[in-house]
Scaffold this motif. Structure first.
Motif, mmCIF file in Angstrom:
data_model
loop_
_atom_site.group_PDB
_atom_site.id
_atom_site.type_symbol
_atom_site.label_atom_id
_atom_site.label_comp_id
_atom_site.label_asym_id
_atom_site.label_seq_id
_atom_site.Cartn_x
_atom_site.Cartn_y
_atom_site.Cartn_z
ATOM 1 N N ILE A 120 0.833 -1.209 0.000
ATOM 2 C CA ILE A 120 0.000 0.000 0.000
ATOM 3 C C ILE A 120 0.863 1.253 0.000
ATOM 4 N N ARG A 124 0.790 0.142 -4.434
ATOM 5 C CA ARG A 124 0.285 -1.075 -5.082
ATOM 6 C C ARG A 124 -0.908 -1.635 -4.308
ATOM 7 N N ASP A 125 -1.611 -2.600 -4.881
ATOM 8 C CA ASP A 125 -2.744 -3.240 -4.216
ATOM 9 C C ASP A 125 -2.252 -4.286 -3.224
ATOM 10 N N LYS A 140 -12.887 1.888 5.002
ATOM 11 C CA LYS A 140 -12.764 1.487 3.597
ATOM 12 C C LYS A 140 -11.553 0.576 3.458
ATOM 13 N N CYS A 142 -8.408 -0.803 1.742
ATOM 14 C CA CYS A 142 -7.436 -0.315 0.760
ATOM 15 C C CYS A 142 -7.499 -1.212 -0.473
ATOM 16 N N PRO A 143 -7.077 -0.715 -1.628
ATOM 17 C CA PRO A 143 -7.157 -1.506 -2.859
ATOM 18 C C PRO A 143 -6.592 -2.918 -2.683
ATOM 19 N N LEU A 144 -7.299 -3.875 -3.259
ATOM 20 C CA LEU A 144 -7.010 -5.293 -3.067
ATOM 21 C C LEU A 144 -6.853 -5.980 -4.413
ATOM 22 N N SER A 145 -5.761 -6.719 -4.582
ATOM 23 C CA SER A 145 -5.590 -7.491 -5.811
ATOM 24 C C SER A 145 -6.367 -8.799 -5.694
ATOM 25 N N PRO A 147 -9.638 -9.805 -5.523
ATOM 26 C CA PRO A 147 -10.523 -9.869 -4.356
ATOM 27 C C PRO A 147 -11.307 -11.175 -4.223
#
Length: 191
Positions: A120, A124-125, A140, A142-145, A147
């Motif tokens: 993060i 990056r995810d 929220k 954080c962006p997730l590769s 999912p």
């Protein structure tokens, strides 16, 4: 992992004291109880903690259970986790922690959380879904590769399903405990 006395109780005491002081600042920050000077002091403490942990890593590798004991190994992990201003250091710490996990000297869950945090902070995810943002709008992820396969990955490192972890975090962080800015929070409960 071992239950014998740590080889370096002096390092253990230092790591624990530093991590406890930082945790107290983060808790006050989440409750919006820090003024601008105290926020600056907390950031300075995080920088100083990173510098101390960098020295320890250089001299001893990852300070695992054998070297400093479980509580201080947890403290070292917390310090690395909150070294957000130095993504290169977080990545290096993640590598060393991974080696300690392979040697049976650290917890794989700590590695997964630090791995996600390093991803993060590097833009990056994350892979294990351990990092969240707290804001006035709520919690929220954080962006997730990938999912759809996150729970399978979480299971490989001993973490509960993401929905269970998110429910626990949402229970812990009530609306009145959130600060104005959005700190990154770890699903292990460390802010």
């Amino acid at each position: 992992m071992t239950t014998t006395a740590p080889q370096r109780p002096d390092l253990a005491r230092e790591l624990i004291a530093r991590a406890q002081a930082s945790a107290a600042h983060r808790a006050r920050r989440l409750r919006n109880q820090l003024d601008a000077v105290q926020l600056g002091q907390a950031r300075h403490a995080d920088h100083a903690n990173t510098k101390v942990l960098r020295r320890i890593l250089g001299e001893h590798d990852w300070p695992g259970h054998r070297l400093v004991g479980p509580a201080a190994a947890h403290a070292a992990w917390s310090i690395a986790l909150h070294s957000d201003d130095d993504p290169a250091f977080q990545r290096a710490a993640t590598t060393l922690l991974g080696r300690a996990v392979q040697a049976g000297d650290a917890l794989v869950q700590h590695w997964a959380h630090l791995h996600d945090r390093a991803l993060i902070t590097s833009g990056r995810d994350q892979e294990y879904g351990t990092q969240l943002l707290l804001s006035a709008d709520g919690i929220k992820l954080c962006p997730l590769s990938a999912p759809t396969s996150v729970d399978a990955r979480r299971a490989t490192v001993g973490l509960p399903p993401l929905a269970v972890a998110l429910k626990a975090v949402r229970r812990r962080y009530t609306p009145d405990s959130r600060a104005g800015e959005a700190p990154t929070v770890d699903l292990a409960g460390a802010a």
